[in-house]
Design a protein around this motif. Sequence first.
Motif, PDB file in Angstrom:
ATOM      1  N   ALA A  39       0.856  -1.185   0.000  1.00 53.93           N
ATOM      2  CA  ALA A  39       0.000   0.000   0.000  1.00 53.93           C
ATOM      3  C   ALA A  39       0.890   1.233   0.000  1.00 53.93           C
ATOM      4  N   HIS A  40       0.355   2.323  -0.508  1.00 52.29           N
ATOM      5  CA  HIS A  40       1.157   3.549  -0.532  1.00 52.29           C
ATOM      6  C   HIS A  40       0.279   4.788  -0.602  1.00 52.29           C
ATOM      7  N   PRO A  41       0.765   5.897  -0.044  1.00 53.17           N
ATOM      8  CA  PRO A  41       0.252   7.210  -0.423  1.00 53.17           C
ATOM      9  C   PRO A  41       1.083   7.709  -1.603  1.00 53.17           C
ATOM     10  N   ALA A  42       0.471   8.499  -2.463  1.00 54.23           N
ATOM     11  CA  ALA A  42       1.175   9.041  -3.624  1.00 54.23           C
ATOM     12  C   ALA A  42       0.786  10.501  -3.816  1.00 54.23           C
ATOM     13  N   PHE A  43       1.730  11.260  -4.377  1.00 56.90           N
ATOM     14  CA  PHE A  43       1.525  12.679  -4.635  1.00 56.90           C
ATOM     15  C   PHE A  43       1.940  12.950  -6.080  1.00 56.90           C
ATOM     16  N   ILE A  44       1.004  13.424  -6.901  1.00 56.23           N
ATOM     17  CA  ILE A  44       1.252  13.737  -8.299  1.00 56.23           C
ATOM     18  C   ILE A  44       1.229  15.258  -8.448  1.00 56.23           C
TER      19      ILE A  44
END
Length: 257
Positions: free
Chosen positions: A102-107
């Motif tokens: 699982a991950h948080p991501a920032f685009i």
Amino acid sequence: MIGVTLFAFFFSISPGVFAQDNSGKGPNYFRGNISVTNNGLSLIPAFSLGRPAAIFELSMGGERLSFDPELRFALDGKPWSFIFWWRYKVVKSDKFTLHVGAHPAFIFTTTMEPDANGQMVEKTEVQRFFAAEISPTYTISPKTKLSFLYLAGRSLGKVPYALNQFVALGPSFTDISLSEKIFFNARPNVFYLKMNEKDGYFASSSLVIGRKDFPISLGGIVSKTIVSEIEVDNWIWNISLIYSFNNEFVKRANPIL
């Protein structure tokens, strides 16, 4: 600077977590790839940068738990995307492995907008996502594996991509000798992508050619749209120069002088 700060923070908290996971049964590791490419591509085509980029793919962990941050920047230094994966091997055997993650991501996206004086200025916005994956892998031979990946992500906020689903299947071929000193790795696959109400089918392949016992290699990715309602280029490709490293560490009760 944001990426460096976040990476330093996660790296500082990781050793204790990995020591608990490893429980002294094997070495911890810190490895990764640092690449410079003419065209920044993403696993999900709609999130590709489409211009030269630098990509840091790192991994640190123990027997089962790993922390795998991916920090991506345009070559002018502007952030492109930060992804902070945590992965855990649920099943680990000689022939079969199963991991979840699982991950948080920032685009990061940059647009030109008028300021209070009517002049066009750059504005950077951050789209936040959370995603989870499950991936079984079957080992056919020491150099050939077959992998399946299911990835589901959801945006955190009001952005065009509220729900993404990604399914991929394909083999991987590693350390295939072209000569006594030259090897290549290849990973062809087909994948299905659904973004909100639109979906599509794609084929892609990655290839790395390098010299044994030398940290620098040459890689490339090509992706082709089979049929898609999602608006992306029919063909996308890149070439990358890659620096790889792999270090292992053993935790000791007492220092060796």
